[in-house]
Design a protein around this motif. Structure first.
Motif, PDB file in Angstrom:
ATOM      1  N   ASN A  65       0.833  -1.203   0.000  1.00  0.00           N
ATOM      2  CA  ASN A  65       0.000   0.000   0.000  1.00  0.00           C
ATOM      3  C   ASN A  65       0.867   1.252   0.000  1.00  0.00           C
ATOM      4  O   ASN A  65       0.635   2.199  -0.770  1.00  0.00           O
ATOM      5  CB  ASN A  65      -0.899  -0.017   1.238  1.00  0.00           C
ATOM      6  N   ARG A  66       1.900   1.255   0.841  1.00  0.00           N
ATOM      7  CA  ARG A  66       2.782   2.421   0.922  1.00  0.00           C
ATOM      8  C   ARG A  66       3.533   2.638  -0.386  1.00  0.00           C
ATOM      9  O   ARG A  66       3.672   3.780  -0.846  1.00  0.00           O
ATOM     10  CB  ARG A  66       3.771   2.235   2.068  1.00  0.00           C
ATOM     11  N   ALA A  67       4.004   1.563  -0.996  1.00  0.00           N
ATOM     12  CA  ALA A  67       4.722   1.691  -2.257  1.00  0.00           C
ATOM     13  C   ALA A  67       3.812   2.244  -3.353  1.00  0.00           C
ATOM     14  O   ALA A  67       4.222   3.105  -4.142  1.00  0.00           O
ATOM     15  CB  ALA A  67       5.300   0.340  -2.672  1.00  0.00           C
ATOM     16  N   TRP A  68       2.558   1.774  -3.406  1.00  0.00           N
ATOM     17  CA  TRP A  68       1.612   2.295  -4.395  1.00  0.00           C
ATOM     18  C   TRP A  68       1.357   3.784  -4.160  1.00  0.00           C
ATOM     19  O   TRP A  68       1.351   4.580  -5.102  1.00  0.00           O
ATOM     20  CB  TRP A  68       0.303   1.522  -4.340  1.00  0.00           C
ATOM     21  N   ASP A  69       1.145   4.167  -2.909  1.00  0.00           N
ATOM     22  CA  ASP A  69       0.908   5.576  -2.600  1.00  0.00           C
ATOM     23  C   ASP A  69       2.080   6.446  -3.045  1.00  0.00           C
ATOM     24  O   ASP A  69       1.897   7.558  -3.539  1.00  0.00           O
ATOM     25  CB  ASP A  69       0.674   5.757  -1.096  1.00  0.00           C
ATOM     26  N   ARG A  70       3.288   5.947  -2.872  1.00  0.00           N
ATOM     27  CA  ARG A  70       4.474   6.705  -3.277  1.00  0.00           C
ATOM     28  C   ARG A  70       4.509   6.888  -4.791  1.00  0.00           C
ATOM     29  O   ARG A  70       4.857   7.960  -5.292  1.00  0.00           O
ATOM     30  CB  ARG A  70       5.744   6.004  -2.797  1.00  0.00           C
ATOM     31  N   LEU A  71       4.166   5.839  -5.524  1.00  0.00           N
ATOM     32  CA  LEU A  71       4.150   5.945  -6.978  1.00  0.00           C
ATOM     33  C   LEU A  71       3.121   6.967  -7.449  1.00  0.00           C
ATOM     34  O   LEU A  71       3.380   7.763  -8.352  1.00  0.00           O
ATOM     35  CB  LEU A  71       3.859   4.580  -7.609  1.00  0.00           C
ATOM     36  N   VAL A  72       1.938   6.945  -6.829  1.00  0.00           N
ATOM     37  CA  VAL A  72       0.891   7.886  -7.209  1.00  0.00           C
ATOM     38  C   VAL A  72       1.291   9.316  -6.852  1.00  0.00           C
ATOM     39  O   VAL A  72       1.158  10.236  -7.665  1.00  0.00           O
ATOM     40  CB  VAL A  72      -0.442   7.511  -6.538  1.00  0.00           C
ATOM     41  N   ALA A  73       1.791   9.511  -5.627  1.00  0.00           N
ATOM     42  CA  ALA A  73       2.150  10.854  -5.172  1.00  0.00           C
ATOM     43  C   ALA A  73       3.251  11.468  -6.030  1.00  0.00           C
ATOM     44  O   ALA A  73       3.285  12.685  -6.235  1.00  0.00           O
ATOM     45  CB  ALA A  73       2.572  10.818  -3.707  1.00  0.00           C
ATOM     46  N   SER A  74       4.145  10.622  -6.539  1.00  0.00           N
ATOM     47  CA  SER A  74       5.260  11.119  -7.349  1.00  0.00           C
ATOM     48  C   SER A  74       4.922  11.177  -8.833  1.00  0.00           C
ATOM     49  O   SER A  74       5.788  11.498  -9.647  1.00  0.00           O
ATOM     50  CB  SER A  74       6.486  10.222  -7.154  1.00  0.00           C
ATOM     51  N   ARG A  75       3.656  10.859  -9.184  1.00  0.00           N
ATOM     52  CA  ARG A  75       3.232  10.802 -10.582  1.00  0.00           C
ATOM     53  C   ARG A  75       4.094   9.833 -11.385  1.00  0.00           C
ATOM     54  O   ARG A  75       4.421  10.066 -12.539  1.00  0.00           O
ATOM     55  CB  ARG A  75       3.254  12.197 -11.216  1.00  0.00           C
ATOM     56  N   ALA A 102       3.923  -0.357 -13.132  1.00  0.00           N
ATOM     57  CA  ALA A 102       2.931   0.492 -12.473  1.00  0.00           C
ATOM     58  C   ALA A 102       3.376   1.946 -12.486  1.00  0.00           C
ATOM     59  O   ALA A 102       2.568   2.852 -12.714  1.00  0.00           O
ATOM     60  CB  ALA A 102       2.701   0.012 -11.047  1.00  0.00           C
ATOM     61  N   ALA A 103       4.655   2.183 -12.247  1.00  0.00           N
ATOM     62  CA  ALA A 103       5.183   3.547 -12.290  1.00  0.00           C
ATOM     63  C   ALA A 103       5.026   4.125 -13.693  1.00  0.00           C
ATOM     64  O   ALA A 103       4.650   5.295 -13.869  1.00  0.00           O
ATOM     65  CB  ALA A 103       6.651   3.560 -11.867  1.00  0.00           C
TER      66      ALA A 103
END
Length: 295
Positions: A175-185, A219-220
């Motif tokens: 979950n944290r890794a996904w959030d980081r990818l989204v937040a960083s576009r 995903a990124a």
């Protein structure tokens, strides 16, 4: 309900009436919008991949027809895996549906199937939910307003999440890794994510792939593409989009766009469905990217 964007004279891209809930979903990582067509979809529209799992709940007089990237044709309610499995083509007349965009870290609990089991494909909803798929369609059709339909959908997803089995749970690290990818576009260095969550790279890749539906690097790329696609649709210059979006050059952007959509950046810029995102998903960044904890 949020009103649809005003139609401009000579504009044949605005073929949707769009409705939005007045309040966010009670389920983290879930956003929804209502769509009905204006009777101008005989030739269909290209749907551009986005970083969410998509649930379409059909209740209109005639079911939508969706041609998937793998050549299969689907009618009615459906689920499309993360990134839609490639660009889709939707068409039909008298369409009406609630579309739900689910964060991949929420999708397993809500749908009863993990994103990796979908493998990015389009699946008829009755193949997952059986007769419940028809029941929710009937209830949505009987509802007196869009707000009632959104409330029915939200309650359904909340019940399913509450009853979810541990097999569909997502690790906090994923979950944290996904959030980081989204937040960083999509610009976060995947190589550093493992260190940030305290896992080995091999473990992060394995668990992320199993629980999100694709590896962290792809995903990124999908998140980064989503940001670029919306900037292209907004009229920004391709060179500027590439330079400011984390691409090494225009050729890099071109390759990623073709890989996800099968068309060039110019083709994506003309994809009319992207123009409704600002209306359909006003509380979400870009094309409806759901972080795991907030909407």
């Amino acid at each position: 309900m949020r009103s649809p964007a005003p139609e401009r004279e000579g504009d044949d891209t605005l073929v949707w009436n769009v409705a939005c809930p007045t309040r966010p979903s009670s389920v983290p990582g879930v956003a929804m919008a209502g769509f009905s067509d204006r009777g101008r979809l005989p030739e269909g529209q290209r749907l551009i991949p986005h970083p969410a799992v998509t649930l379409v709940l059909d209740f209109g007089p005639a079911p939508p027809v969706v041609d998937a990237a793998d050549g299969r044709r689907h009618r009615g309610s459906l689920v499309a895996g993360l990134g839609l499995g490639g660009a889709l083509w939707a068409r039909g007349d008298d369409l009406a549906c609630v579309q739900v965009r689910l964060s991949p870290v929420t999708a397993g609990a809500a749908l009863g199937v993990r994103p990796d089991e979908l493998e990015g494909a389009v699946v008829p909803l009755d193949a997952l939910w059986g007769r419940d798929a028809a029941r929710i369609g009937e209830r949505l059709g009987e509802a007196a307003s869009w707000e009632e339909r959104f409330a029915l959908t939200d309650a359904l997803l909340a019940r399913r999440c509450a009853a979810a089995t541990p097999a569909n749970a997502v690790d906090p690290e994923v979950n944290r890794a996904w959030d980081r990818l989204v937040a960083s576009r999509g610009r976060a260095r995947v190589e550093r994510l493992a260190d940030e969550v305290g896992w080995s790279r091999k473990r992060l890749w394995s668990r992320f792939r199993a629980q999100v539906g694709m590896g962290p690097k792809r995903a990124a790329k999908l998140v980064r593409f989503d940001h670029a696609a919306h900037r292209l649709a907004a009229g920004h210059d391709t060179a500027r989009v590439a330079a400011e979006g984390g691409y090494t050059d225009q050729s890099h952007l071109h390759r990623d766009v073709v890989a996800f959509t099968g068309v060039t950046p110019t083709g994506v810029a003309r994809a009319s469905f992207l123009t409704v995102d600002e209306t359909a998903w006003p509380t979400l960044p870009l094309g409806g990217v759901n972080a795991g904890k907030t909407v």
